[in-house]
Design a protein around this motif. Structure first.
Motif, short mmCIF file in Angstrom:
data_model
loop_
_atom_site.label_atom_id
_atom_site.label_comp_id
_atom_site.label_asym_id
_atom_site.label_seq_id
_atom_site.Cartn_x
_atom_site.Cartn_y
_atom_site.Cartn_z
N SER A 135 45.97 -75.23 -59.53
CA SER A 135 47.08 -74.83 -58.64
C SER A 135 47.10 -73.32 -58.37
O SER A 135 47.59 -72.88 -57.34
CB SER A 135 48.43 -75.26 -59.25
N TYR A 136 46.54 -72.54 -59.31
CA TYR A 136 46.52 -71.07 -59.11
C TYR A 136 45.75 -70.68 -57.85
O TYR A 136 45.96 -69.61 -57.28
CB TYR A 136 45.90 -70.37 -60.34
N LEU A 137 44.83 -71.56 -57.40
CA LEU A 137 44.03 -71.25 -56.20
C LEU A 137 44.86 -71.37 -54.93
O LEU A 137 44.63 -70.66 -53.95
CB LEU A 137 42.82 -72.19 -56.11
N GLY A 138 45.81 -72.33 -54.97
CA GLY A 138 46.65 -72.59 -53.80
C GLY A 138 47.40 -71.33 -53.38
O GLY A 138 47.83 -70.53 -54.22
N GLY A 139 47.52 -71.13 -52.07
CA GLY A 139 48.24 -69.96 -51.58
C GLY A 139 47.34 -68.73 -51.49
O GLY A 139 47.75 -67.69 -50.98
N GLN A 140 46.14 -68.82 -52.05
CA GLN A 140 45.20 -67.69 -51.90
C GLN A 140 44.24 -68.02 -50.75
O GLN A 140 44.58 -68.79 -49.87
CB GLN A 140 44.48 -67.45 -53.22
N SER A 141 43.03 -67.47 -50.75
CA SER A 141 42.14 -67.73 -49.62
C SER A 141 40.68 -67.70 -50.08
O SER A 141 40.35 -67.11 -51.13
CB SER A 141 42.34 -66.68 -48.53
N LEU A 142 39.81 -68.32 -49.26
CA LEU A 142 38.38 -68.25 -49.57
C LEU A 142 37.91 -66.80 -49.47
O LEU A 142 37.00 -66.39 -50.18
CB LEU A 142 37.56 -69.12 -48.60
N ASN A 143 38.57 -66.03 -48.59
CA ASN A 143 38.20 -64.62 -48.43
C ASN A 143 38.38 -63.88 -49.76
O ASN A 143 37.52 -63.11 -50.18
CB ASN A 143 39.08 -63.97 -47.35
N ARG A 144 39.53 -64.14 -50.40
CA ARG A 144 39.77 -63.46 -51.68
C ARG A 144 38.82 -64.00 -52.75
O ARG A 144 38.28 -63.25 -53.55
CB ARG A 144 41.24 -63.67 -52.09
N LEU A 145 38.59 -65.33 -52.72
CA LEU A 145 37.74 -65.93 -53.74
C LEU A 145 36.32 -65.36 -53.68
O LEU A 145 35.75 -64.99 -54.70
CB LEU A 145 37.71 -67.46 -53.56
N ILE A 146 35.76 -65.23 -52.47
CA ILE A 146 34.37 -64.73 -52.39
C ILE A 146 34.31 -63.26 -52.82
O ILE A 146 33.35 -62.83 -53.47
CB ILE A 146 33.73 -64.98 -51.00
N ALA A 147 35.38 -62.50 -52.52
CA ALA A 147 35.42 -61.09 -52.94
C ALA A 147 35.48 -61.01 -54.47
O ALA A 147 34.78 -60.20 -55.11
CB ALA A 147 36.61 -60.39 -52.31
N VAL A 148 36.31 -61.88 -55.06
CA VAL A 148 36.43 -61.88 -56.53
C VAL A 148 35.11 -62.30 -57.16
O VAL A 148 34.66 -61.75 -58.17
CB VAL A 148 37.59 -62.83 -56.95
N GLU A 149 34.45 -63.29 -56.56
CA GLU A 149 33.17 -63.78 -57.12
C GLU A 149 32.12 -62.68 -57.08
O GLU A 149 31.34 -62.52 -58.01
CB GLU A 149 32.68 -64.99 -56.32
N LYS A 150 32.11 -61.92 -56.00
CA LYS A 150 31.15 -60.81 -55.91
C LYS A 150 31.45 -59.78 -57.00
O LYS A 150 30.56 -59.31 -57.71
CB LYS A 150 31.21 -60.17 -54.50
N ASP A 151 32.75 -59.46 -57.14
CA ASP A 151 33.14 -58.51 -58.20
C ASP A 151 32.71 -59.03 -59.56
O ASP A 151 32.27 -58.28 -60.42
CB ASP A 151 34.67 -58.35 -58.24
N GLY A 152 32.87 -60.34 -59.76
CA GLY A 152 32.53 -60.95 -61.05
C GLY A 152 31.04 -60.80 -61.35
O GLY A 152 30.65 -60.45 -62.47
N THR A 153 30.21 -61.05 -60.34
CA THR A 153 28.77 -60.92 -60.55
C THR A 153 28.41 -59.47 -60.84
O THR A 153 27.63 -59.16 -61.75
CB THR A 153 28.00 -61.43 -59.31
N GLU A 154 29.03 -58.56 -60.08
CA GLU A 154 28.78 -57.14 -60.31
C GLU A 154 29.18 -56.75 -61.74
O GLU A 154 28.44 -56.05 -62.44
CB GLU A 154 29.57 -56.31 -59.28
N TYR A 155 30.34 -57.24 -62.15
CA TYR A 155 30.84 -56.93 -63.49
C TYR A 155 29.90 -57.50 -64.56
O TYR A 155 29.53 -56.82 -65.52
CB TYR A 155 32.26 -57.51 -63.65
N ALA A 156 29.49 -58.76 -64.37
CA ALA A 156 28.61 -59.40 -65.36
C ALA A 156 27.27 -58.68 -65.44
O ALA A 156 26.75 -58.44 -66.53
CB ALA A 156 28.40 -60.87 -64.98
N LEU A 157 26.73 -58.33 -64.29
CA LEU A 157 25.45 -57.61 -64.29
C LEU A 157 25.60 -56.27 -65.01
O LEU A 157 24.78 -55.89 -65.85
CB LEU A 157 24.95 -57.37 -62.85
N THR A 158 26.68 -55.57 -64.68
CA THR A 158 26.87 -54.22 -65.21
C THR A 158 27.10 -54.26 -66.72
O THR A 158 26.48 -53.50 -67.46
CB THR A 158 28.04 -53.53 -64.49
N THR A 159 27.97 -55.16 -67.17
CA THR A 159 28.26 -55.18 -68.61
C THR A 159 27.05 -55.68 -69.40
O THR A 159 26.95 -55.46 -70.60
CB THR A 159 29.50 -56.04 -68.94
N ASN A 160 26.13 -56.35 -68.72
CA ASN A 160 24.89 -56.76 -69.39
C ASN A 160 23.74 -55.78 -69.11
O ASN A 160 22.57 -56.12 -69.29
CB ASN A 160 24.50 -58.17 -68.98
#
Ligand code: PA5
Length: 465
Positions: free
Chosen positions: A361-386
């Motif tokens: 339900s947390y996804l509802g009310g948000q957008s694919l635009n925000r999700l893809i931006a967050v996913e990119k940030d997540g990959t960047e974060y994972a790469l950087t912390t590793n």
């Protein structure tokens, strides 16, 4: 009009540690050589030796292409490009980036041009299916080959020619447009003999540097893509690439990061990962550019070097569920270049049908635009912390202007990287071998000795289970 930007914070030691990260001194140490390479490229450009540099300014030629494209659009609903490698990949990259999503499936009014198919493979099932699916009378074939002899493209051409003659009779000629060298090659001879419509691959521009020539611009304009906008973007990037300062010139910075990460930190592979479906084929186009230009057995003095970094294409967020596990935890042999788009054309909200399901339900009310931006940030974060070196090329949006900037920047980066690796970034002896082999084994006259040589070089006993 906004510029694309490179964020290289996570390439540096403060972000990912000394073992994998660069320090300022690495760039400083390179700057003397960089100046010399820059001067050399500038003087070669001035002398006309590297004409790809000046393609963004061929506005008159581009307007002629737009005129030709408007006639094509009037007469045909489909264009099939017959070409391979540098004669195909740029067109596909432009179509995916700037054509309408689902370009070939929407109405001609929405497309703003022809349906565009790039037939860069000779798989008989695939090519046969394409030819039998399209209505021939509505289709124009753009045969693209700089050499005018590449076996794959010429075979496709002969199949198409035969089909056109058999099915359409006398009108066959108007279904063919040939893009090839101005004077040389078999395709040029054929064009002249049969008086076929032609466009020219400019002299001195190798296949993978032809993005801003009729090779790509004619099909792109025919599909309704804004080619003048792309040239404008490329010209803007050219302005930014006039400086020899490694840290200010985006192309030189991109090339230096790759070179330093390869030679100092052992990053023998580079992954280009767009977080934008529209840019997925830019990664494919770049793969050829980087691989074919820099993967060389010998340096410019003829010494064995076996240089080159293996370019890999990935797609965010798709490959987070495929490749990212390896990228984050596997060997420390890769450098990452993420492509980020700050604003998408479509805003896609996520509805809220499951308010009583906290797991989604947390996804509802948000957008694919925000999700893809967050996913990119997540990959960047994972790469950087590793401790994986990664940079991000940020595009304010995917448009003709930003795509022109990006493609031009990567071309200049490749030319500059050739200087850093001390290899000829503009030849392709390895590709030529494949061409020669096909000529010999398919029985081209004059290749009899080569055929015998290849046959004797093959191991007689196959190990097959
Ligand atoms: O970049 C290159 O030079 C190659 O990839 C060529 O584009 C490819 O081999 C096709 O060659 P041609 O355009 O001569 O048919």
């Amino acid at each position: 009009m906004q510029d694309i930007k490179i964020d290289y914070t996570n390439i540096m030691a403060p972000a990912i540690g000394k073992a994998n990260g660069l320090i300022e001194e690495n760039f400083t140490a390179l700057s003397f050589r960089a100046d010399k390479i820059h001067d050399d490229l500038v003087s070669r450009r001035k002398s006309g030796d590297k004409p790809f540099y000046d393609l963004p300014y061929k506005i008159k030629e581009a307007k002629e292409l737009i005129k030709a494209a408007s006639t094509i659009k009037k007469n045909f609903s489909n264009m099939v490009v017959l070409g391979i490698g540098g004669s195909a990949l740029g067109t596909t990259a432009m179509l995916t980036a700037l054509g309408r999503p689902m370009h070939n499936f929407v109405s001609s009014r929405k497309r703003g041009g022809v349906r565009l198919f790039v037939a860069d493979n000779i798989d008989p099932d695939e090519f046969g299916a394409l030819l039998s699916t399209l209505k021939l009378k509505d289709t124009v074939f753009n045969v693209v080959s700089k050499s005018g002899s590449t076996a794959e493209t010429m075979s496709q051409f002969m199949i198409v020619l035969d089909l056109l003659k058999n099915k359409l009779g006398r009108g066959w000629k108007k279904h063919l447009i040939l893009t090839t060298d101005a004077k040389e090659g078999i395709l040029r001879e054929i064009a002249d003999t049969y008086r076929l419509k032609t466009f020219v691959v400019p002299d001195g521009v190798g296949g993978r540097f032809t993005a801003f020539t009729p090779v790509c611009l004619l099909p792109a304009a025919s599909a309704g893509i804004d080619i003048l906008g792309m040239l404008k973007g490329a010209a803007r990037m050219d302005e930014r690439c006039r400086t020899g300062d490694l840290r200010k010139n985006p192309a030189y910075l991109f090339a230096s990061i790759h070179y330093l990460q390869d030679t100092l930190k052992g990053k023998k592979m580079t992954v280009m990962m767009p977080y934008s479906y529209r840019l997925k084929d830019v990664a494919d186009w770049f793969r050829q550019l980087w691989a074919e230009s820099l993967g060389k057995a010998r340096d410019i003095d003829g010494n064995p070097v076996h240089a080159g970094q293996t370019p890999i294409k990935a797609l965010g967020a798709t490959d987070q569920h495929s490749q990212v596990q390896l990228y984050v935890e596997g060997p420390f042999d890769k450098l990452f270049c993420l492509l980020e788009v700050e604003s998408f054309k479509t805003e896609m909200p996520i509805p809220e049908p499951f308010e009583d399901q906290p797991g989604i339900s947390y996804l509802g009310g948000q957008s694919l635009n925000r999700l893809i931006a967050v996913e990119k940030d997540g990959t960047e974060y994972a790469l950087t912390t590793n401790n994986r070196p990664n940079m991000t090329i940020k595009l304010p949006e995917v448009s003709a202007h930003t795509l022109g900037q990006l493609l031009y920047m990567l071309e200049v980066a490749t030319a500059f990287a050739g200087g850093l690796y001390r290899v000829d970034a503009f030849d392709q002896p390895g590709v030529e071998f494949g061409k020669q082999y096909a000529y010999a084994m398919m029985g081209r006259a004059g290749y009899e000795k080569k055929k015998a040589e290849y046959e004797s070089g093959k191991s007689k006993k196959r190990l097959v289970v």
